[in-house]
Design a protein around this motif. Structure first.
Motif, PDB file in Angstrom:
ATOM      1  N   TRP A 434      59.566 -57.409  32.498  1.00 50.53           N
ATOM      2  CA  TRP A 434      59.858 -56.264  33.352  1.00 50.53           C
ATOM      3  C   TRP A 434      59.119 -54.868  33.299  1.00 50.53           C
ATOM      4  N   ASP A 435      58.195 -54.935  32.236  1.00 50.63           N
ATOM      5  CA  ASP A 435      57.267 -53.768  32.101  1.00 50.63           C
ATOM      6  C   ASP A 435      56.125 -54.003  33.470  1.00 50.63           C
ATOM      7  N   ASN A 436      55.508 -55.264  33.663  1.00 53.76           N
ATOM      8  CA  ASN A 436      54.995 -55.502  34.778  1.00 53.76           C
ATOM      9  C   ASN A 436      55.489 -55.235  35.832  1.00 53.76           C
ATOM     10  N   ALA A 437      56.892 -55.454  36.314  1.00 52.05           N
ATOM     11  CA  ALA A 437      57.605 -54.973  37.483  1.00 52.05           C
ATOM     12  C   ALA A 437      57.383 -53.397  37.684  1.00 52.05           C
ATOM     13  N   GLN A 438      57.863 -52.881  36.505  1.00 49.44           N
ATOM     14  CA  GLN A 438      57.585 -51.455  36.685  1.00 49.44           C
ATOM     15  C   GLN A 438      56.363 -51.019  36.999  1.00 49.44           C
ATOM     16  N   ARG A 439      55.249 -51.590  36.443  1.00 53.43           N
ATOM     17  CA  ARG A 439      54.011 -51.154  36.838  1.00 53.43           C
ATOM     18  C   ARG A 439      53.530 -51.197  37.968  1.00 53.43           C
ATOM     19  N   TYR A 440      53.871 -52.626  38.748  1.00 55.46           N
ATOM     20  CA  TYR A 440      53.328 -53.042  39.823  1.00 55.46           C
ATOM     21  C   TYR A 440      54.093 -53.101  41.221  1.00 55.46           C
ATOM     22  N   ALA A 441      55.547 -53.114  40.805  1.00 61.90           N
ATOM     23  CA  ALA A 441      56.578 -53.420  41.840  1.00 61.90           C
ATOM     24  C   ALA A 441      57.235 -52.136  42.135  1.00 61.90           C
ATOM     25  N   ARG A 442      57.252 -51.135  41.484  1.00 61.23           N
ATOM     26  CA  ARG A 442      57.763 -49.694  41.806  1.00 61.23           C
ATOM     27  C   ARG A 442      57.089 -48.974  43.145  1.00 61.23           C
ATOM     28  N   LYS A 443      58.026 -48.573  43.928  1.00 61.10           N
ATOM     29  CA  LYS A 443      57.752 -48.148  45.383  1.00 61.10           C
ATOM     30  C   LYS A 443      58.479 -46.794  45.382  1.00 61.10           C
ATOM     31  N   GLN A 444      57.905 -45.801  45.992  1.00 56.48           N
ATOM     32  CA  GLN A 444      58.545 -44.634  46.134  1.00 56.48           C
ATOM     33  C   GLN A 444      59.752 -44.357  46.759  1.00 56.48           C
ATOM     34  N   ASP A 445      59.705 -45.233  48.018  1.00 58.08           N
ATOM     35  CA  ASP A 445      61.109 -44.863  48.721  1.00 58.08           C
ATOM     36  C   ASP A 445      62.059 -45.912  48.520  1.00 58.08           C
ATOM     37  N   ILE A 446      62.013 -47.021  47.686  1.00 57.28           N
ATOM     38  CA  ILE A 446      62.978 -47.859  47.102  1.00 57.28           C
ATOM     39  C   ILE A 446      63.030 -47.895  45.723  1.00 57.28           C
ATOM     40  N   GLU A 447      64.614 -48.034  45.250  1.00 61.04           N
ATOM     41  CA  GLU A 447      64.761 -48.155  43.718  1.00 61.04           C
ATOM     42  C   GLU A 447      64.507 -49.620  43.309  1.00 61.04           C
ATOM     43  N   LEU A 448      63.779 -49.706  42.208  1.00 59.22           N
ATOM     44  CA  LEU A 448      63.177 -50.746  41.603  1.00 59.22           C
ATOM     45  C   LEU A 448      64.557 -51.698  41.285  1.00 59.22           C
ATOM     46  N   THR A 449      64.532 -52.893  41.376  1.00 61.40           N
ATOM     47  CA  THR A 449      65.691 -53.718  41.072  1.00 61.40           C
ATOM     48  C   THR A 449      65.027 -54.900  40.712  1.00 61.40           C
ATOM     49  N   ILE A 450      65.517 -55.449  39.399  1.00 63.10           N
ATOM     50  CA  ILE A 450      65.005 -56.832  38.769  1.00 63.10           C
ATOM     51  C   ILE A 450      66.231 -57.659  38.818  1.00 63.10           C
ATOM     52  N   ARG A 451      66.143 -58.893  39.401  1.00 65.50           N
ATOM     53  CA  ARG A 451      67.208 -59.836  39.366  1.00 65.50           C
ATOM     54  C   ARG A 451      67.069 -60.916  38.456  1.00 65.50           C
ATOM     55  N   LEU A 452      67.800 -61.585  37.604  1.00 66.21           N
ATOM     56  CA  LEU A 452      67.777 -62.620  36.771  1.00 66.21           C
ATOM     57  C   LEU A 452      68.911 -63.762  37.282  1.00 66.21           C
TER      58      LEU A 452
END
Length: 549
Positions: A434-452
């Motif tokens: 989840w930390d990696n997703a916040q570090r590498y996948a977060r975009k300015q115009d799209i809310e970060l979503t993680i699906r399990l």
């Protein structure tokens, strides 16, 4: 062996061969006697005193031998009955023939030695001794009866007694030899069974070995090859048969064997077999120059990987030791910086320097925590976890400790679904992803979503996919992303995913990156899961974010 001593009568094909051979011998003797009668030579040869009785006894003997031969070949009635019948008839008729001739001096009494010996071999000791006694009594008795009936006849009691003694000795020796043969046969059968069992066990062990094993004879023909060797040599299992020339299965291995025989028996060379690089190890199975050879095949790539793993373990231990030593002075530096930041006399340039100290101290502390995480693999405490409820608690903890938390889409799992995993290890693995997703996948115009998401793979093992909605993983680095110290940023240590993978392996699971059409996807394949997961079509998504929780 106990069965032999408890039941001296061996009941198998060899006994029937023995009684058949005895009946053939008896039939030949009876046929010879009848032939002598027909040729008129019996009276001159045996000096018959009662020709009519001799003739009747010979005909009865021939008829009974024919019947006995038929019974022994048909195995009816029982073996003991046939042996008793044949030997009893021999005692009676041979005694009659001896009486009809000139008694013991005619030599016909010697015909009883063979049936007495056969009785000693095929019957229990008491019955064999009884038949020997009957034969001795018959021979001695007919001498006494002849002396009573014919006054001019001199009875040969001494010869009859000697012949009777021979009967007893023959019966005893035959029975002793038969018993020794039975004991030896039973011991040989027991050893043969043990040898077969050991051979079967050895073949089973060799077939289950991960190292390839091939046994070839002096002519380089395959005597044994296990499944691992077939897989490594990439040959058709149908072709890998016994007595198949090694050159047909693997010319490269054949050449390596020839070089090993000719050059230096202590060395070997790496060979290529299809897509495998193999290191063969040769060992002779005998002192002869052309004795059979045992060949062990080891995957050279696997050896390199094992060496790399040992190297990484050593580096991990060294790094953990260094990290412990660094942590104390780093704490002192960080604490001194905090105290210095409380001073009111600092100008803006000094505070900028303090910010640099704080920022890099935190970075070094993160590196130390990552390095120390390598040593946590050995600290294993597995538990049975209800996956659905445990994931909700883990998400709660993560959302409570992060200011900018992503949204979570969690599939609704079967409440009865349970896994076996160390909860601390699993928490560290998921938090790292989840930390990696916040570090590498977060975009300015799209809310970060993680699906399990959960599902079953083709091997019926339960998989948990962690998927974000970021740009995804570059296919060029998909095979390198799990390697230690591999990173795409200057701030990263390259240890986070490697540590997560190590923790999964320590719990019997597997962590792997998966190519995905939208975002990065990391899959955890669990080893111990029960019961079966809820079908994928029944999964219901629920959105969990900071405000919802």
């Amino acid at each position: 062996m106990q069965a032999v001593s408890g039941n001296p009568l061996i009941r198998h094909v060899e006994d029937w061969r023995a009684i058949t051979s005895l009946n053939i011998y008896r039939s030949l003797v009876a046929f010879g006697l009848v032939a002598l009668l027909l040729l008129g030579a019996a009276e001159q040869l045996f000096s018959l005193e009662q020709p009519d009785l001799f003739r009747v006894a010979c005909l009865l003997y021939l008829a009974q031998c024919a019947v006995s031969l038929f019974m022994s070949m048909s195995h009816t009635p029982a073996l003991r009955v046939q042996v008793l019948l044949a030997c009893s008839v021999d005692v009676a008729l041979c005694t009659t023939l001896t009486y009809a001739s000139t008694g013991v001096s005619s030599g016909l009494g010697m015909l009883l030695i063979t049936p007495v010996a056969a009785a000693g071999m095929l019957l229990p000791a008491r019955l064999a001794t009884l038949l020997a006694a009957c034969a001795a009594i018959g021979i001695i008795g007919q001498e006494g009866w002849r002396a009573i009936q014919f006054a001019e006849v001199n009875a040969e009691f001494v010869q009859a007694g000697i012949l009777g003694t021979i009967f007893f000795i023959t019966s005893s020796v035959a029975h002793w030899l038969a018993r020794r043969a039975r004991v030896s046969e039973a011991l040989a059968a027991e050893r043969a069974t043990e040898a077969r069992d050991l051979a079967t066990l050895n073949r089973h062990i060799i077939q289950q070995m991960e190292i390839g094993a091939v046994v070839v004879d002096g002519a380089h023909r395959v005597q044994l090859i296990n499944d691992a060797a077939i897989r490594m040599l990439e040959v058709d299992p149908v072709e890998a048969q016994d007595d198949e020339p090694l050159a047909h299965l693997s010319p490269a291995l054949e050449r390596a064997l020839m070089h090993w025989r000719e050059r230096n028996p202590a060395s070997s060379e790496i060979i290529r077999a299809g897509s495998h690089s193999l290191l063969p190890v040769f060992s002779t199975l005998g002192p002869e120059p052309h004795a059979s050879v045992l060949i062990f095949l080891e995957d050279a790539m696997r050896q390199s990987e094992q060496a790399q793993q040992l190297k990484l373990v050593s580096i991990g231990r060294l790094s953990a030791s260094i990290a412990h030593e660094i942590r104390n002075p780093l704490g002192a530096i960080s604490h001194a910086g905090q105290l210095l930041a409380e001073s009111q006399a600092l100008d803006p340039d000094d505070r900028r320097m303090l910010d640099i100290i704080h920022r890099h101290s935190r970075r070094i502390d993160n590196i130390i925590n990552s390095v120390l995480g390598l040593s946590r693999r050995s600290q294993l405490s597995r538990r049975t976890l209800a996956l659905s409820g445990w994931l909700l608690d883990a998400i709660d903890d993560y959302l409570g400790t992060n200011e900018e938390s992503p949204d979570f889409d969690l599939d609704e799992f079967d409440p009865q679904l349970q896994i076996e995993f160390d909860p601390d290890h699993l928490r560290q693995v998921l938090f790292n992803l989840w930390d990696n997703a916040q570090r590498y996948a977060r975009k300015q115009d799209i809310e970060l979503t993680i699906r399990l998401s959960g599902h079953r793979n083709r091997h019926d093992r339960f998989c948990l996919d962690v998927i974000d909605n970021g740009p995804g993983i570059d296919p060029a680095i998909l095979d390198q992303i799990m390697e230690p110290f591999f990173t795409t940023t200057r701030e990263g240590t390259g240890l986070g995913l490697h540590i997560a993978g190590e923790l999964c392996e320590a719990n019997g699971a597997q962590l792997m990156p998966v190519a995905h059409s939208a975002g990065a996807c990391f899959r955890i394949v669990f080893a111990h899961v029960w019961p079966a997961a809820t079908p994928a079509g029944l999964f219901v998504q629920s959105s969990l974010n900071d405000s919802d929780r």
